[in-house]
Design an enzyme around this catalytic site. Structure first.
Site, PDB file in Angstrom:
ATOM      1  CE  LYS A  60      79.535  -2.345  -2.100  1.00  0.00           C
ATOM      2  NZ  LYS A  60      80.001  -2.738  -0.765  1.00  0.00           N
ATOM      3  CD  GLN A 104      83.287  -2.159   0.714  1.00  0.00           C
ATOM      4  OE1 GLN A 104      82.184  -1.679   0.489  1.00  0.00           O
ATOM      5  NE2 GLN A 104      83.620  -3.376   0.335  1.00  0.00           N
ATOM      6  CG  ASP A 127      76.508  -3.657   3.877  1.00  0.00           C
ATOM      7  OD1 ASP A 127      76.373  -4.118   2.726  1.00  0.00           O
ATOM      8  OD2 ASP A 127      77.525  -3.045   4.260  1.00  0.00           O
TER       9      ASP A 127
HETATM   10  N1  GUN Z   1      83.245  -6.075   1.994  1.00  0.00           N
HETATM   11  C1  GUN Z   1      83.070  -7.096   1.134  1.00  0.00           C
HETATM   12  N2  GUN Z   1      81.767  -7.215   0.814  1.00  0.00           N
HETATM   13  C2  GUN Z   1      81.117  -6.256   1.485  1.00  0.00           C
HETATM   14  C3  GUN Z   1      79.752  -5.854   1.550  1.00  0.00           C
HETATM   15  O1  GUN Z   1      78.856  -6.438   0.937  1.00  0.00           O
HETATM   16  N3  GUN Z   1      79.497  -4.794   2.348  1.00  0.00           N
HETATM   17  C4  GUN Z   1      80.441  -4.151   3.052  1.00  0.00           C
HETATM   18  N4  GUN Z   1      80.079  -3.127   3.824  1.00  0.00           N
HETATM   19  N5  GUN Z   1      81.721  -4.488   3.013  1.00  0.00           N
HETATM   20  C5  GUN Z   1      82.047  -5.532   2.229  1.00  0.00           C
END
Ligand code: GUN
Length: 289
Positions: A60, A104, A127
């Site tokens: 990311k 995350q 998100d």
């Molecule tokens: N863990 C797995 N997928 C995601 C996501 O798209 N966003 C976040 N914040 N955590 C995750």
């Protein structure tokens, strides 16, 4: 081009190619914002040392840099207290250089993930996990869309697929993918069925589907005998098979022979999820104009 037709079987919807197009647009719009004194910024917060999470956050942050977005990665030890994490989120909510905040998941067990998600200011919830974002989606108000279902919708758009009156079957009912996916399909006037671990006869459902979205996280949830010829198949799964090879929820080689269009794994939904995170972050910054 983001979709490739093959002589035998399905159109392959190429998530890498579509991502490249969309990221080029993000880059252009980020430059335009910068010219007006705003650099879009994303804060990525990781608590603990989950190996998969470490890879995700690294990807990311790299995607931000490649697209000309500012990003900060905040990493904390697994024993960080919930109060300390909430305090960091509060500070990021108030930080004018940050337009998107992502914590995350999963967070360590002693931290309440819901509390963390609800602490993020909805206007920075790139998100799309906050209750305010989920509620906005439910009632058709503007808000951030969760990145994975948003990316799936872009993939359907890329093949000019008209969902009106089509039967869409979503396999999986998570808050992150299944439920918002169903809402987005409904918004486009599909008839939507959500299947899950309690569904009695999954095959009977999927055989009726014009569109199938598999979002379970298990190998071979969808096999050739479960797919109506010509159906569009979107594979959200990210699994390792017995040989350790990355694969989705769909028996790709089998299903591609009967489907009308299909997304591969890797190179399908995965890159689109990060792309839509960039789009959300950019749009959060653009709202300041
Ligand atoms: N863990 C797995 N997928 C995601 C996501 O798209 N966003 C976040 N914040 N955590 C995750």
């Amino acid at each position: 081009m983001s979709a490739t037709s093959t002589s035998s079987g399905a159109t392959i919807i190429d998530g890498n190619a579509l991502s490249a197009q969309l990221r080029a647009d993000v880059m252009r719009r980020a430059q335009a914002l910068k010219a007006r004194g705003i650099t879009p910024g994303l804060a990525v917060v990781l608590v603990g040392d989950n190996p998969a999470s470490q890879v995700y956050v690294r990807n990311k942050v790299k995607a931000c840099a490649d697209a000309g977005l500012h990003s900060v990665l905040e990493r904390y030890e697994a024993d960080m207290t919930e109060a300390a994490l909430l305090a960091r989120i509060d500070a990021l909510n108030k930080d004018p250089s940050i337009h998107g905040i992502l914590v995350q998941l999963p967070v360590p067990k002693h931290i309440d993930a819901n509390k963390v998600i609800e602490a993020i200011a909805p206007e920075k919830d790139v998100d799309g996990f906050h209750i305010a974002s989920a509620g906005a989606l439910m009632v058709g108000q503007p808000g951030f869309l969760p990145c994975t279902p948003y990316g799936c919708m872009k993939m359907l758009e890329s093949i000019s697929y008209d969902l009106r009156g089509k039967h869409a079957v979503v396999i999986g009912r998570s808050n992150i993918v299944g439920k918002p996916m169903a809402m987005l399909l409904l918004q486009k006037n599909a008839t939507v069925t959500i299947c899950h671990s309690g569904t009695k006869d999954l095959k009977a459902m999927t055989l009726q589907a014009d569109v199938i979205v598999a979002a379970v996280g298990k190998v071979n949830v969808l096999t050739t005998d479960m797919v109506k010829p010509g159906a569009v198949v979107i594979d959200v799964g990210m699994n390792r098979n017995d040989q350790g090879k990355l694969c989705g929820d769909v028996d790709y080689e089998g299903v591609r022979a009967v489907a009308g269009a299909i997304t591969p794994v890797p190179g399908g939904v995965g890159p689109m999820t990060i792309t839509m995170l960039l789009v959300n972050t950019l749009e959060s910054a653009e709202r300041l104009l």
